[in-house]
Write an enzyme that holds these catalytic residues in place. Structure first.
Site, PDB file in Angstrom:
ATOM      1  N   SER A  88       0.816  -1.217   0.000  1.00  0.00           N
ATOM      2  CA  SER A  88       0.000   0.000   0.000  1.00  0.00           C
ATOM      3  C   SER A  88       0.847   1.263   0.000  1.00  0.00           C
ATOM      4  O   SER A  88       0.310   2.373  -0.023  1.00  0.00           O
ATOM      5  CB  SER A  88      -0.912   0.005   1.221  1.00  0.00           C
ATOM      6  OG  SER A  88      -0.156   0.093   2.412  1.00  0.00           O
ATOM      7  N   THR A 205      -2.230   2.901   3.318  1.00  0.00           N
ATOM      8  CA  THR A 205      -1.432   4.121   3.439  1.00  0.00           C
ATOM      9  C   THR A 205      -0.721   4.016   4.773  1.00  0.00           C
ATOM     10  O   THR A 205      -1.137   3.264   5.635  1.00  0.00           O
ATOM     11  CB  THR A 205      -2.392   5.351   3.494  1.00  0.00           C
ATOM     12  OG1 THR A 205      -3.093   5.450   2.274  1.00  0.00           O
ATOM     13  CG2 THR A 205      -1.669   6.665   3.762  1.00  0.00           C
ATOM     14  N   THR A 223       1.725   6.980   0.558  1.00  0.00           N
ATOM     15  CA  THR A 223       0.878   5.908   0.027  1.00  0.00           C
ATOM     16  C   THR A 223       1.161   5.638  -1.449  1.00  0.00           C
ATOM     17  O   THR A 223       1.673   6.511  -2.162  1.00  0.00           O
ATOM     18  CB  THR A 223      -0.605   6.322   0.169  1.00  0.00           C
ATOM     19  OG1 THR A 223      -1.441   5.221  -0.158  1.00  0.00           O
ATOM     20  CG2 THR A 223      -0.962   7.471  -0.752  1.00  0.00           C
ATOM     21  N   ARG A 233      -4.620   9.827 -10.837  1.00  0.00           N
ATOM     22  CA  ARG A 233      -5.506  10.042  -9.680  1.00  0.00           C
ATOM     23  C   ARG A 233      -4.680  10.430  -8.446  1.00  0.00           C
ATOM     24  O   ARG A 233      -3.636   9.842  -8.174  1.00  0.00           O
ATOM     25  CB  ARG A 233      -6.302   8.776  -9.408  1.00  0.00           C
ATOM     26  CG  ARG A 233      -7.204   8.845  -8.163  1.00  0.00           C
ATOM     27  CD  ARG A 233      -6.563   8.222  -6.932  1.00  0.00           C
ATOM     28  NE  ARG A 233      -7.490   8.092  -5.815  1.00  0.00           N
ATOM     29  CZ  ARG A 233      -7.132   7.748  -4.589  1.00  0.00           C
ATOM     30  NH1 ARG A 233      -5.870   7.513  -4.325  1.00  0.00           N
ATOM     31  NH2 ARG A 233      -8.020   7.648  -3.634  1.00  0.00           N
ATOM     32  N   THR A 256      -5.931   7.274   6.849  1.00  0.00           N
ATOM     33  CA  THR A 256      -5.780   6.216   5.852  1.00  0.00           C
ATOM     34  C   THR A 256      -7.194   5.833   5.425  1.00  0.00           C
ATOM     35  O   THR A 256      -8.146   6.049   6.168  1.00  0.00           O
ATOM     36  CB  THR A 256      -5.068   4.979   6.434  1.00  0.00           C
ATOM     37  OG1 THR A 256      -5.836   4.479   7.541  1.00  0.00           O
ATOM     38  CG2 THR A 256      -3.677   5.298   6.927  1.00  0.00           C
ATOM     39  N   GLY A 257      -7.328   5.263   4.237  1.00  0.00           N
ATOM     40  CA  GLY A 257      -8.665   4.868   3.779  1.00  0.00           C
ATOM     41  C   GLY A 257      -9.016   5.552   2.476  1.00  0.00           C
ATOM     42  O   GLY A 257      -8.138   6.099   1.793  1.00  0.00           O
ATOM     43  N   GLY A 259      -9.532   7.947  -0.034  1.00  0.00           N
ATOM     44  CA  GLY A 259      -9.167   9.355  -0.110  1.00  0.00           C
ATOM     45  C   GLY A 259     -10.268  10.260  -0.616  1.00  0.00           C
ATOM     46  O   GLY A 259     -10.427  11.385  -0.134  1.00  0.00           O
TER      47      GLY A 259
HETATM   48  N1  GLY Z   1      -5.799   7.261   1.534  1.00  0.00           N
HETATM   49  C1  GLY Z   1      -5.077   6.855   0.425  1.00  0.00           C
HETATM   50  C2  GLY Z   1      -5.710   7.172  -0.867  1.00  0.00           C
HETATM   51  O1  GLY Z   1      -6.924   7.241  -0.966  1.00  0.00           O
HETATM   52  O2  GLY Z   1      -4.999   7.336  -1.823  1.00  0.00           O
END
Ligand code: GLY
Length: 356
Positions: A88, A205, A223, A233, A256-257, A259
């Site tokens: 990740s 992340t 990340t 992206r 984290t999670g 985005g």
């Molecule tokens: N939190 C990492 C992402 O969505 O890229």
């Protein structure tokens, strides 16, 4: 004369001081409570996402030896960026839909209230180090793509292939199983490996935040972003206020999670804002998640069959007193804490609990 007001002009003229006084008025971030939280002298803490237990160990060790806290947390997350087995972050991270690894990272330093970030950076396995250089060696806050790569090369970083064989195999199986109407075929005899099924859409992340004995705060988030994302992206990790925010008078927060859900709600800024109003770090994380859950009701494709957010999102928070906490949209997540004595994983709070 340039119509723009450069950062140097702004500081030199003192315009910033007047504006800050007008907005803050000596009150909390939204005028409710003291903007400066009391500090616990001598406390050192490092907090990270659950994949950051080696990062908290390293950062605390360096801080104890006198290393500046931002350099310490960056050295901590570099361990995970360098690890091919963490898919990740950094080297070995899962690629975008074209099979290319693109990395995002940000840093923020409380004592100077400055930040730096890079996004969609290819070929450089430690984007957190490049983010720190953006902060220290440019007038900018965020460099992306080709420009971020040129900047990193100018500073002596070496281009490396970041796609490990394992990450490439998982990407290839994902691609081969996307459709039975295209020309990509999975091996005939093979069942879809569990790690491919699990990696259908991941958004891991690492976030790491710290406070030192002087009560200074800093943080880093890094990340490889959402697996199989569209090329270019950018997630929340390099967006200050979303994936990371530090106010040296109040606290630090990171995420984290997913985005996209976070960016639209400025989640880490909100967590710090809630701490400024007097909420504990854990309560502040829960309140930010509750706001995001509420707003997500406007986006049906991000809801499960019960009308609840279908994604994972976690906040980590640390206040000026050295108190810390974390909360996840869905129960089950752990986070890493080094309190100066012990380095351990702790259970985070949550908004929703999955039915068994
Ligand atoms: N939190 C990492 C992402 O969505 O890229």
């Amino acid at each position: 004369m340039s119509p723009k007001c450069s950062r140097r002009d702004f500081i030199k003229t003192g315009a910033g001081v007047g504006v800050a006084a007008l907005i803050g008025g000596g009150k909390g971030l939204i005028g409710q409570s003291p903007a400066v939280l009391p500090q616990s002298a001598g406390v050192m803490r490092v907090v990270a996402s659950g994949n950051g237990i080696r990062a908290t160990e390293k950062a605390m060790d360096l801080m104890a030896k006198g290393t500046d806290l931002l350099d310490a947390v960056i050295a901590g997350v570099n361990i995970v960026e360098d690890d091919p087995n963490d898919m990740s972050v950094g080297y070995g991270g899962l690629p975008n839909e074209e099979g290319e690894v693109e990395l995002d990272a940000s840093v923020m330093y409380g004592p100077t209230h400055t930040s730096g970030a890079v996004a969609a950076l290819k070929f450089i396995k430690n984007p957190s180090k490049v983010a720190k250089l953006v902060m220290d060696r440019t007038e900018h806050c965020l460099l992306v793509g080709e420009g971020a790569l040129k900047f990193a090369l100018a500073h002596g970083f070496k281009k490396e292939d970041l796609l490990t064989d394992r990450a490439r195999e998982i990407w290839l199986r994902w691609k081969e199983n996307l459709s039975d109407k295209d020309n990509w075929l999975p091996p005939k005899s093979e069942k879809l490996p569990a790690e491919v099924r699990q990696a259908i859409m991941t958004y891991g992340t690492i976030n790491c935040i710290a406070i030192d004995t002087k009560g200074n705060l800093a943080g880093v988030t890094t990340t490889s972003g959402l697996s199989w994302k569209l090329a270019g992206r950018v997630g929340d990790s390099p967006i200050i206020g979303a994936g990371l925010y530090v106010d040296n008078n109040v606290g630090a927060a990171g995420s984290t999670g997913l985005g996209e859900a976070n960016i639209m709600n400025c989640g880490s800024f909100q967590v710090v804002n809630f701490m400024a109003q007097g909420h504990s770090p854990e309560q502040a994380c829960l309140k930010a998640l509750a706001q995001i859950s509420n707003k997500t009701k406007l986006t049906p494709r991000r809801l499960n069959a019960e009308g609840l957010p279908s994604f994972g999102l976690t906040f980590y928070a640390l206040n000026k007193k050295g108190e810390y906490g974390s909360a996840n949209m869905w129960g089950g997540s752990r986070y890493a804490v080094h309190d100066g004595q012990k380095n351990e994983l702790k259970q985070g709070a949550y908004i929703y609990q999955a039915k068994r």
